[in-house]
Design an enzyme around this catalytic site. Structure first.
Site, mmCIF file in Angstrom:
data_model
loop_
_atom_site.group_PDB
_atom_site.id
_atom_site.type_symbol
_atom_site.label_atom_id
_atom_site.label_comp_id
_atom_site.label_asym_id
_atom_site.label_seq_id
_atom_site.Cartn_x
_atom_site.Cartn_y
_atom_site.Cartn_z
ATOM 1 C CB SER A 74 -0.913 0.099 1.312
ATOM 2 O OG SER A 74 -1.973 0.805 0.783
ATOM 3 C CG ASP A 192 -7.826 -1.461 -3.964
ATOM 4 O OD1 ASP A 192 -8.501 -0.871 -3.138
ATOM 5 O OD2 ASP A 192 -6.668 -1.535 -3.958
ATOM 6 C CG HIS A 248 -5.957 -2.138 -0.655
ATOM 7 N ND1 HIS A 248 -5.367 -1.716 -1.571
ATOM 8 C CD2 HIS A 248 -5.411 -1.430 0.480
ATOM 9 C CE1 HIS A 248 -4.143 -0.782 -1.329
ATOM 10 N NE2 HIS A 248 -4.210 -1.081 -0.043
#
Length: 265
Positions: A74, A192, A248
């Site tokens: 991330s 996502d 995600h």
């Protein structure tokens, strides 16, 4: 919202890599003196200071002198890209960005972990003034907030992302250092719901002036003008775009073993 050594996240990844590649040395980066500080700093510590601290950690580690492979998850993916651009010694050999938002985000739908109250506060703060100096200096997510409706504000006032993406002029050192990578691997999560827009994970973004239509990296001015050397790297086969089904940071151990680990060997 994570920390270096959480046994169900980064700590788990470290053990996985160590188990699958016997004898490998893994340094899991900690920003702060303990795990609580490390988690809090992921929200509130100036990213430029974080990058500087990481560069010092890497330079001080004798086991990394011959070069190292970097893997960021991330926002860690884009922060490690800043390390590649700003700190060429020791040399980063390959960069693996797992869900990193390289063109920033315009939207903050939810947080990882149990940080929903922090999320609510961050959303309000970003809406009120993402590009004010005080917010930029003290809120990590504001430092990669990219408003396609206020491109001029973003270019002028973003203290982190606009700098590493060469939005205010060309730093040839950044370009040269990034182009020294052997591979730059970008993983995008195909379902996502946390990163807006998800194509930022492949260095794409919204078309300027609106927030509906997106364009891939190859259609951005960053690529066409080759401000970071990405066009040249792409033509040399150094850019790797991987897509994985799921939300995600949701991936299986089998996918990680077969797809990501080969880049570390």
């Amino acid at each position: 919202g994570d920390s270096c050594c959480n046994p169900v996240s980064m700590g788990y990844i470290q053990k996985l890599v160590e188990k699958k590649i016997p004898g490998i040395y893994v340094l899991s980066l900690k920003i702060g003196s303990n795990l609580i500080q490390d988690m809090e700093n992921s929200f509130f510590m100036n990213v430029n200071d974080q990058v500087s601290q990481v560069c010092s950690q890497l330079a001080a580690d004798p086991r990394l002198r011959g070069g190292y492979n970097a893997m960021g998850f991330s926002q860690g993916g884009q922060f490690l890209r800043a390390v590649a651009q700003r700190c060429p010694s020791p040399a980063m050999l390959s960069l693996i960005s797992v869900g990193g938002q390289h063109q920033g985000v315009y939207g903050f739908p939810r947080c990882p972990g149990e940080s929903s109250h922090i999320c609510d506060w961050i959303r309000k703060t970003l809406d009120l003034g993402a590009y004010t100096r005080a917010v930029q200096e003290h809120l990590v997510q504001a430092e990669y907030w990219h408003d396609p409706l206020k491109e001029e504000d973003y270019r002028k006032n973003s203290i982190f992302l606009a700098d590493i993406n060469q939005e205010r002029g060309i730093n040839e050192t950044y370009k040269k250092n990034l182009m020294a990578l052997k591979k730059f691997v970008m993983v995008k999560f195909l379902n996502d719901t946390m990163v807006e827009p998800p194509i930022s994970e492949w260095f794409g973004f919204y078309k300027s002036g609106q927030a509906k239509e997106t364009v891939p990296l190859q259609e951005t001015s960053l690529y066409k003008e080759d401000r970071l050397g990405l066009q040249e790297m792409d033509k040399a086969g150094k850019l790797v775009f991987l897509g994985v089904p799921g939300d995600h940071l949701h991936f299986s151990e089998e996918w990680f073993d077969s797809t990501i680990l080969p880049f570390l060997q």
